[in-house]
Design an enzyme around this catalytic site. Structure first.
Site: not given
Ligand code: NAD
Ligand code: WQD
Length: 343
Positions: A35, A86, A126, A150, A154, A179, A199
């Site tokens: 997805s 996410k 997260s 979201y 978690k 983080f 994003n």
């Molecule tokens: P990502 O979207 O690249 O990876 C998630 C993967 O899960 C994707 O490949 C997607 O296709 C798959 N997926 C989603 N729903 C599914 C379902 N129902 N069944 C099977 N597959 C499914 O995201 P990521 O950045 O690699 O994040 C991985 C995990 O880490 C997520 O759970 C996310 O919430 C968590 N996380 C991410 C961040 C971040 O900033 N990237 C921060 C903290 C936590």
């Molecule tokens: C970082 C900093 C923004 C975009 C998010 C999720 C969190 C986790 C990680 C999954 C902040 C600033 C950003 C832009 C900007 N994901 N910014 N211009 O918000 O710390 O965390 O991703 O679990 O749940 O909320 O990360 O990379 O979006 O932002 O100035 O176009 O950059 O304000 O200070 P964030 P981010």
């Protein structure tokens, strides 16, 4: 030892972790519904590792029959559970989708694990569960107060894992609270490939530097931080991947539920990130300070002590490496993985 089943293994953090697992000698089975990912990521993982995955199943974790077939086909020792949606903004618009995919998906996974006698899981949580922290650095005992659906998925999944581990001491669950994951594998062959306009800060900055987007908006210049812009704990995705390998290695010594921050313990501002990226890429990153983004906090970074004590893990890669590796991926793959021929 049996295989490690990685849900969401085709995604950003999952693909880097699959590589680290293959390199550490594990047999790796991936389940992903694609997805938010492309098959190409795993092809490149196999090429980099010089080894194949044991299997890649395109399946949704909410589909108990499909999951049951995967557990039936492989001897699984432990699950690393990344699969989830996410995007914070999307979760506010469509909370039901997030509760269904993330929470119900995890409940289905745990059901099938229990039925298959697999009771070991490493879960992607997260730092977003902490919401607006009362103090930094943030320790694992800080109160949980996520500010969006979201983040609540978690928090709920962590609670479900805690209840499961309390009900049956054969279960072992490690919740890793990431983080801000950034960067890419040092080869530049795999990296973050967000669908549509990013994003998150770093992929946005990278796309501005490569010329795919014209300008970065800096969300807020009046935070109570040294330069007025938001401060975060950015962590290299390969450090994060290695944290999962350490968690798996230590799982036998960690009964019940264990919660661990994965961060570096230091924060950088948005302006510091822009400068570091400009240095690493040799490209300008045009930017403009605009209004704060609703829901953002001023500053957030980890207390990484528990990860060092329980997992023997510390982040090793610094800001320069994060930016250089992100740039290598972005400049060599300006359109990400492109379109999969199978769709
Ligand atoms: P990502 O979207 O690249 O990876 C998630 C993967 O899960 C994707 O490949 C997607 O296709 C798959 N997926 C989603 N729903 C599914 C379902 N129902 N069944 C099977 N597959 C499914 O995201 P990521 O950045 O690699 O994040 C991985 C995990 O880490 C997520 O759970 C996310 O919430 C968590 N996380 C991410 C961040 C971040 O900033 N990237 C921060 C903290 C936590
Ligand atoms: C970082 C900093 C923004 C975009 C998010 C999720 C969190 C986790 C990680 C999954 C902040 C600033 C950003 C832009 C900007 N994901 N910014 N211009 O918000 O710390 O965390 O991703 O679990 O749940 O909320 O990360 O990379 O979006 O932002 O100035 O176009 O950059 O304000 O200070 P964030 P981010």
């Amino acid at each position: 030892m049996g295989a490690v089943l990685v849900t969401g293994g085709a995604g950003y953090i999952g693909s880097h972790t699959c590589l680290a697992l293959l390199q550490a000698g594990y047999e790796v089975v991936v389940v992903d519904n694609l997805s938010n990912a492309k098959r190409e990521s795993l092809r490149r993982v196999e090429a980099l590792a010089g080894r194949a995955l044991a299997a890649f199943h395109v399946a949704d974790i909410r589909d108990r029959n499909a999951l049951g077939a995967v557990f039936g086909a492989h001897e699984v020792a432990a699950v690393v559970h990344f699969a989830g949606l996410k995007a914070v903004g999307e979760s506010v618009q469509n909370p039901g989708l997030y509760y269904d995919n993330n929470v119900c998906g995890t409940v289905a996974l745990l059901d099938v694990m229990e039925a298959s006698g697999v009771r070991a899981i490493v879960f992607s949580s997260s730092a977003t569960v902490y919401g607006d922290p009362a103090r930094v650095p943030i320790g694992e005992e800080a109160p949980l107060a996520p500010t969006n659906p979201y983040g609540r998925t978690k928090q709920f999944i962590e609670a479900i894992l805690a209840d499961q581990a309390a009900a049956d001491r054969r279960w072992r669950a490690v919740c890793l609270r990431y983080f801000n994951p950034v960067g890419a594998h040092e080869s530049g062959r795999i990296g973050e490939d967000p669908a549509g306009v990013p994003n998150n800060l770093m992929p946005y900055v990278a796309q501005v530097a490569v010329g795919r987007l014209p300008e970065l908006q800096v969300f807020g210049g009046d935070y109570p931080t040294p330069d007025g812009t938001g401060v975060r704990d950015y962590i290299h995705v390969m450090d994060l991947a290695e944290g999962h390998v350490r968690a798996l290695e230590r799982l036998d010594a960690l009964p019940g539920l264990t919660t661990v921050n994965l961060g570096t313990g230091r924060g950088y501002s948005v302006l510091e990130m822009i400068s570091a990226f400009e240095r690493a890429s040799g490209r300008p990153v045009p930017h403009r300070v605009v209004e704060r983004r609703p829901g953002d906090v001023a500053a957030c970074w980890a207390d990484p002590q528990r990860a060092a004590e329980l997992l023997g893990w510390r982040a090793e890669r610094g800001l320069e490496t994060m930016c250089e590796d992100a740039w290598r991926w972005q400049s060599a793959n300006p359109a990400g993985y492109g379109e999969d021929e199978e769709g």
